[in-house]
Every structure is written in structure tokens, then in C-alpha cells.
Design a protein around this motif. Structure first.
Motif, short mmCIF file in Angstrom:
data_model
loop_
_atom_site.label_atom_id
_atom_site.label_comp_id
_atom_site.label_asym_id
_atom_site.label_seq_id
_atom_site.Cartn_x
_atom_site.Cartn_y
_atom_site.Cartn_z
N ASP A 126 18.97 14.10 26.05
CA ASP A 126 17.91 13.09 25.98
C ASP A 126 16.85 13.58 25.00
N ILE A 127 16.24 12.66 24.31
CA ILE A 127 15.21 13.03 23.34
C ILE A 127 13.93 13.49 24.03
N SER A 128 13.79 13.16 25.30
CA SER A 128 12.59 13.47 26.06
C SER A 128 12.71 14.80 26.81
N LYS A 129 11.91 15.77 26.42
CA LYS A 129 11.87 17.04 27.14
C LYS A 129 11.45 16.82 28.59
N TYR A 130 10.54 15.87 28.80
CA TYR A 130 10.09 15.55 30.16
C TYR A 130 11.28 15.13 31.03
N SER A 131 12.12 14.24 30.50
CA SER A 131 13.28 13.79 31.27
C SER A 131 14.21 14.94 31.62
N PHE B 151 23.44 21.15 32.89
CA PHE B 151 24.28 20.33 32.01
C PHE B 151 23.46 19.43 31.09
N MET B 152 22.15 19.56 31.14
CA MET B 152 21.24 18.70 30.38
C MET B 152 20.57 19.49 29.26
N SER B 153 20.30 18.81 28.13
CA SER B 153 19.54 19.44 27.05
C SER B 153 18.79 18.38 26.27
N VAL B 154 17.76 18.84 25.57
CA VAL B 154 16.98 17.95 24.71
C VAL B 154 17.73 17.82 23.39
N GLY B 155 17.87 16.61 22.90
CA GLY B 155 18.56 16.39 21.64
C GLY B 155 18.35 14.99 21.13
#
Length: 137
Positions: free
Chosen positions: A23-28, A39-43
Motif C-alpha cells: 500500500d502507498i500509505s505507511k499509516y495503513s 506480509f505487508m509493505s509500503v510501495g
């Protein structure tokens, strides 16, 4: 991937599969569910930091149309590049004047939105061969 709800659903349904969400949102990403946070990363969809043919399936739902047209085109190429074969996207679109009016009065974030015919032409232009559907308000 937002806060990772679909990532969790895929992990629950396919526990042995490699499932990743960006997700583009670091907050998310920072506020994603604890059990899937690893399994999640900012991108950004226009620069997927994965090798060619990395995934059996790449999904982008109501995402790439939030980018300017040139970045949207690149994102479509990136989705194709990292997918071994299958991909599925949903983008903002319309099929007639009434739907176009609703889209233009409703839309708050999309920077690239167009008729279904124009999207299909864009897919052909950039070589996107995956599956797709429309979000039509």
C-alpha cells in the motif's frame, strides 16, 4: 492492500501460499492486522520491487486510477511484469453519458478515469493482458 484485510483472507484460504500486500500509505501498513503485518509493505504500483514473474496472481482493486496517466500506464506494465500469468484490476470507468456524469461528480481521488472503451484501448497500448472490471458509480 489498505490495512490488509484481503491479504488476511488469502492467507486464511491458502495458508501455504506466498501472499504479499503493498500500500502507498505507511499509516495503513503500520496499522494492519498484527497477524499479517509481516506480509505487508509500503510501495507504489508504478514501481513494484519484485523480480519478473514473481507471482501467480496480481490483484489491484481501485488503485492504479489514482495515479496520473503516465504512471497508470507504467503500473499496468509493472503488474504484467511481476505476474507469471494472471492479474486482475478494477478501475474507475463509465459506459454512457449518465455514468460519466456520475463519475465526474462523485470522484474525489482518481487522476486517470475514462470510458470502458478508452481503458481497453489503453490496455492494448501498454500490453496489459490481464483480467479487469470497472467501478462505475
Amino acid at each position: 492492500a489498505g490495512k490488509g484485510f484481503m491479504v488476511k483472507d488469502f492467507k486464511d484460504a491458502l495458508p501455504n501460499a506466498r501472499v504479499l500486500g503493498i500500500d502507498i500509505s505507511k499509516y495503513s501498513v503500520d496499522n494492519s492486522m498484527a497477524e499479517i503485518k509481516e506480509f505487508m509493505s509500503v510501495g507504489n504500483a508504478n514501481n513494484l520491487e519484485y523480480e519478473d514473474n514473481s507471482f501467480d496472481l496480481v490483484i489491484s482493486i481501485n488503485t492504479i486510477h489514482n495515479l496520473p496517466l503516465d504512471e497508470c500506464k507504467y503500473s499496468l506494465k509493472e503488474i504484467s511484469r511481476v505476474s507469471k500469468k494472471d492479474s486482475f484490476i478494477i478501475v474507475d470507468s463509465w459506459n454512457n453519458a449518465e455514468e460519466e456524469m456520475r463519475m465526474k461528480s462523485w470522484n474525489l481521488t482518481a487522476l486517470t478515469y475514462m470510458s470502458a472503451t478508452d481503458w481497453i484501448n489503453l490496455f492494448d497500448e501498454v500490453g496489459y493482458n490481464g483480467d479487469f472490471d470497472w467501478f462505475i458509480p
